[in-house]
Design a protein around this motif. Structure first.
Motif, PDB file in Angstrom:
ATOM      1  N   LEU A 129       0.867  -1.173   0.000  1.00  0.00           N
ATOM      2  CA  LEU A 129       0.000   0.000   0.000  1.00  0.00           C
ATOM      3  C   LEU A 129       0.899   1.217   0.000  1.00  0.00           C
ATOM      4  CD1 LEU A 129      -2.858   1.189   0.175  1.00  0.00           C
ATOM      5  CD2 LEU A 129      -2.659   1.052   2.672  1.00  0.00           C
ATOM      6  N   VAL A 130       0.912   1.957  -1.114  1.00  0.00           N
ATOM      7  CA  VAL A 130       1.739   3.157  -1.241  1.00  0.00           C
ATOM      8  C   VAL A 130       0.834   4.354  -0.973  1.00  0.00           C
ATOM      9  CG1 VAL A 130       3.203   4.552  -2.757  1.00  0.00           C
ATOM     10  CG2 VAL A 130       3.292   2.040  -2.886  1.00  0.00           C
ATOM     11  N   LEU A 131       1.096   5.045   0.129  1.00  0.00           N
ATOM     12  CA  LEU A 131       0.302   6.196   0.533  1.00  0.00           C
ATOM     13  C   LEU A 131       1.013   7.466   0.107  1.00  0.00           C
ATOM     14  CD1 LEU A 131      -0.492   5.081   4.194  1.00  0.00           C
ATOM     15  CD2 LEU A 131      -1.840   4.657   2.123  1.00  0.00           C
ATOM     16  N   VAL A 132       0.351   8.259  -0.715  1.00  0.00           N
ATOM     17  CA  VAL A 132       0.902   9.540  -1.165  1.00  0.00           C
ATOM     18  C   VAL A 132       0.243  10.628  -0.332  1.00  0.00           C
ATOM     19  CG1 VAL A 132       1.157  11.117  -3.116  1.00  0.00           C
ATOM     20  CG2 VAL A 132       1.335   8.643  -3.468  1.00  0.00           C
ATOM     21  N   VAL A 133       1.057  11.387   0.375  1.00  0.00           N
ATOM     22  CA  VAL A 133       0.562  12.427   1.263  1.00  0.00           C
ATOM     23  C   VAL A 133       1.309  13.728   1.003  1.00  0.00           C
ATOM     24  CG1 VAL A 133      -0.047  10.751   3.062  1.00  0.00           C
ATOM     25  CG2 VAL A 133       2.191  11.878   3.137  1.00  0.00           C
ATOM     26  N   GLY A 134       0.776  14.805   1.527  1.00  0.00           N
ATOM     27  CA  GLY A 134       1.456  16.078   1.417  1.00  0.00           C
ATOM     28  C   GLY A 134       0.470  17.220   1.463  1.00  0.00           C
ATOM     29  N   PRO A 135       0.986  18.416   1.616  1.00  0.00           N
ATOM     30  CA  PRO A 135       0.105  19.576   1.728  1.00  0.00           C
ATOM     31  C   PRO A 135      -0.616  19.882   0.427  1.00  0.00           C
ATOM     32  CG  PRO A 135       2.390  20.268   1.588  1.00  0.00           C
ATOM     33  CD  PRO A 135       2.400  18.770   1.705  1.00  0.00           C
ATOM     34  N   SER A 136      -1.727  20.574   0.545  1.00  0.00           N
ATOM     35  CA  SER A 136      -2.452  21.031  -0.637  1.00  0.00           C
ATOM     36  C   SER A 136      -1.527  21.904  -1.477  1.00  0.00           C
ATOM     37  CB  SER A 136      -3.670  21.853  -0.219  1.00  0.00           C
ATOM     38  OG  SER A 136      -4.565  21.055   0.508  1.00  0.00           O
ATOM     39  N   GLY A 137      -1.548  21.679  -2.789  1.00  0.00           N
ATOM     40  CA  GLY A 137      -0.707  22.455  -3.689  1.00  0.00           C
ATOM     41  C   GLY A 137       0.657  21.846  -3.945  1.00  0.00           C
ATOM     42  N   ALA A 138       0.953  20.710  -3.310  1.00  0.00           N
ATOM     43  CA  ALA A 138       2.270  20.086  -3.492  1.00  0.00           C
ATOM     44  C   ALA A 138       2.415  19.418  -4.851  1.00  0.00           C
ATOM     45  CB  ALA A 138       2.531  19.067  -2.385  1.00  0.00           C
TER      46      ALA A 138
ATOM     47  N   ALA B  73      -3.385   4.492  11.312  1.00  0.00           N
ATOM     48  CA  ALA B  73      -4.370   3.406  11.223  1.00  0.00           C
ATOM     49  C   ALA B  73      -4.048   2.471  10.063  1.00  0.00           C
ATOM     50  CB  ALA B  73      -5.771   3.997  11.063  1.00  0.00           C
ATOM     51  N   LEU B  74      -3.607   3.021   8.939  1.00  0.00           N
ATOM     52  CA  LEU B  74      -3.293   2.189   7.778  1.00  0.00           C
ATOM     53  C   LEU B  74      -2.024   1.375   8.008  1.00  0.00           C
ATOM     54  CD1 LEU B  74      -4.304   4.648   4.933  1.00  0.00           C
ATOM     55  CD2 LEU B  74      -5.541   2.613   5.715  1.00  0.00           C
ATOM     56  N   ARG B  75      -1.052   1.939   8.708  1.00  0.00           N
ATOM     57  CA  ARG B  75       0.155   1.166   9.033  1.00  0.00           C
ATOM     58  C   ARG B  75      -0.201  -0.045   9.905  1.00  0.00           C
ATOM     59  NH1 ARG B  75       5.120   3.215   7.546  1.00  0.00           N
ATOM     60  NH2 ARG B  75       5.421   5.473   7.465  1.00  0.00           N
ATOM     61  N   ARG B  76      -1.196   0.097  10.775  1.00  0.00           N
ATOM     62  CA  ARG B  76      -1.607  -1.032  11.614  1.00  0.00           C
ATOM     63  C   ARG B  76      -2.445  -2.050  10.847  1.00  0.00           C
ATOM     64  NH1 ARG B  76      -1.864   3.386  15.012  1.00  0.00           N
ATOM     65  NH2 ARG B  76      -4.079   3.764  14.645  1.00  0.00           N
ATOM     66  N   ALA B  77      -3.215  -1.585   9.881  1.00  0.00           N
ATOM     67  CA  ALA B  77      -4.154  -2.472   9.182  1.00  0.00           C
ATOM     68  C   ALA B  77      -3.517  -3.254   8.040  1.00  0.00           C
ATOM     69  CB  ALA B  77      -5.330  -1.663   8.645  1.00  0.00           C
ATOM     70  N   TYR B  78      -2.423  -2.723   7.458  1.00  0.00           N
ATOM     71  CA  TYR B  78      -1.819  -3.352   6.285  1.00  0.00           C
ATOM     72  C   TYR B  78      -0.378  -3.746   6.588  1.00  0.00           C
ATOM     73  CZ  TYR B  78      -5.992  -1.730   3.974  1.00  0.00           C
ATOM     74  OH  TYR B  78      -7.306  -1.542   3.642  1.00  0.00           O
ATOM     75  N   ALA B  79       0.046  -4.868   6.018  1.00  0.00           N
ATOM     76  CA  ALA B  79       1.357  -5.434   6.339  1.00  0.00           C
ATOM     77  C   ALA B  79       2.519  -4.695   5.687  1.00  0.00           C
ATOM     78  CB  ALA B  79       1.390  -6.906   5.926  1.00  0.00           C
ATOM     79  N   ASN B  80       2.296  -4.081   4.527  1.00  0.00           N
ATOM     80  CA  ASN B  80       3.400  -3.501   3.768  1.00  0.00           C
ATOM     81  C   ASN B  80       3.014  -2.107   3.280  1.00  0.00           C
ATOM     82  OD1 ASN B  80       5.716  -3.086   2.277  1.00  0.00           O
ATOM     83  ND2 ASN B  80       5.449  -4.876   0.968  1.00  0.00           N
ATOM     84  N   VAL B  81       3.264  -1.105   4.109  1.00  0.00           N
ATOM     85  CA  VAL B  81       2.882   0.272   3.813  1.00  0.00           C
ATOM     86  C   VAL B  81       4.132   1.111   3.554  1.00  0.00           C
ATOM     87  CG1 VAL B  81       1.792   2.366   4.733  1.00  0.00           C
ATOM     88  CG2 VAL B  81       0.792   0.115   5.196  1.00  0.00           C
TER      89      VAL B  81
END
Length: 198
Positions: free
Chosen positions: A20-29, A120-128
């Motif tokens: 699970l690849v989570l893309v995060v960052g501030p608005s406008g990034a 929460a996602l780090r706890r729910a999925y094995a490979n984040v």
């Protein structure tokens, strides 16, 4: 404890073996721009999935979401249609529960999420893997002003927003201040688990 955290902890065991690849960052990034480039680069790879988020806001040229009303969102949440959901900037967001099938099948699922759900996602999925995309403050301000999406709330508030959660620490940070194509290639390398610097 938030509803999202409760939902994740109720699951028996972490979901895997896919990533699970989570893309995060501030608005406008530039998250959506880099995600579009990465999706185009991975279009022929059936093992990489870019699910559409469910959002209580109309889709735009910048985002390819599934737009629903707040009532429809609440009904879907009640039916268990979401793997995770969160609220931000006056809207509700969710990822479809079908991502769990992709991850169980060993695929890589790439999603744009709020930093508030990383723990929460780090706890729910094995490979984040968490990829933070950011840009200098002046660049963020210019991009948000150019977007002029008033439904997202106050510009100054969005620029100052941060999340104080150690689980939200990124595994990879991409400073998206140069060529979108270059930074898109960096994201693709992370998605393909090839390292991220050219």
């Amino acid at each position: 404890m938030s509803e999202t955290e409760t939902m994740a902890q109720d699951r028996a065991g972490a979901i895997g073996p896919g990533r699970l690849v989570l893309v995060v960052g501030p608005s406008g990034a530039g998250k959506d721009t880099l995600l579009r480039l990465a999706q185009a680069a991975c279009a022929d790879d059936r093992n990489v999935v870019f699910p559409r988020r469910v959002v209580t806001r109309a889709s735009s040229a910048d985002e390819d979401n599934i737009a629903v009303s707040p009532d429809d969102f609440a009904r879907a949440r009640g039916h268990g249609d979401f793997a995770v959901h969160w609220d931000a900037h006056g809207h509700s967001y969710a990822l479809p529960v079908e991502i769990n099938d992709d991850i169980r099948a060993g695929r890589t699922v790439v999603v744009n999420v709020s930093r508030t759900v990383i723990g929460a996602l780090r706890r729910a999925y094995a490979n984040v893997v968490v990829v933070a995309i950011t840009a200098p403050p002046d660049v963020l301000a210019q991009r948000l002003a150019a977007r002029a999406r008033h439904s997202d709330g106050d510009l100054a508030e969005r620029l100052s927003r941060s999340v104080d959660d150690s689980s939200a620490n990124a595994d990879v940070t991409i400073l998206n201040a140069g060529s979108a194509d270059y930074h898109g290639r960096q994201l693709v390398r992370v998605i393909r688990n090839e390292g991220w610097q050219d």
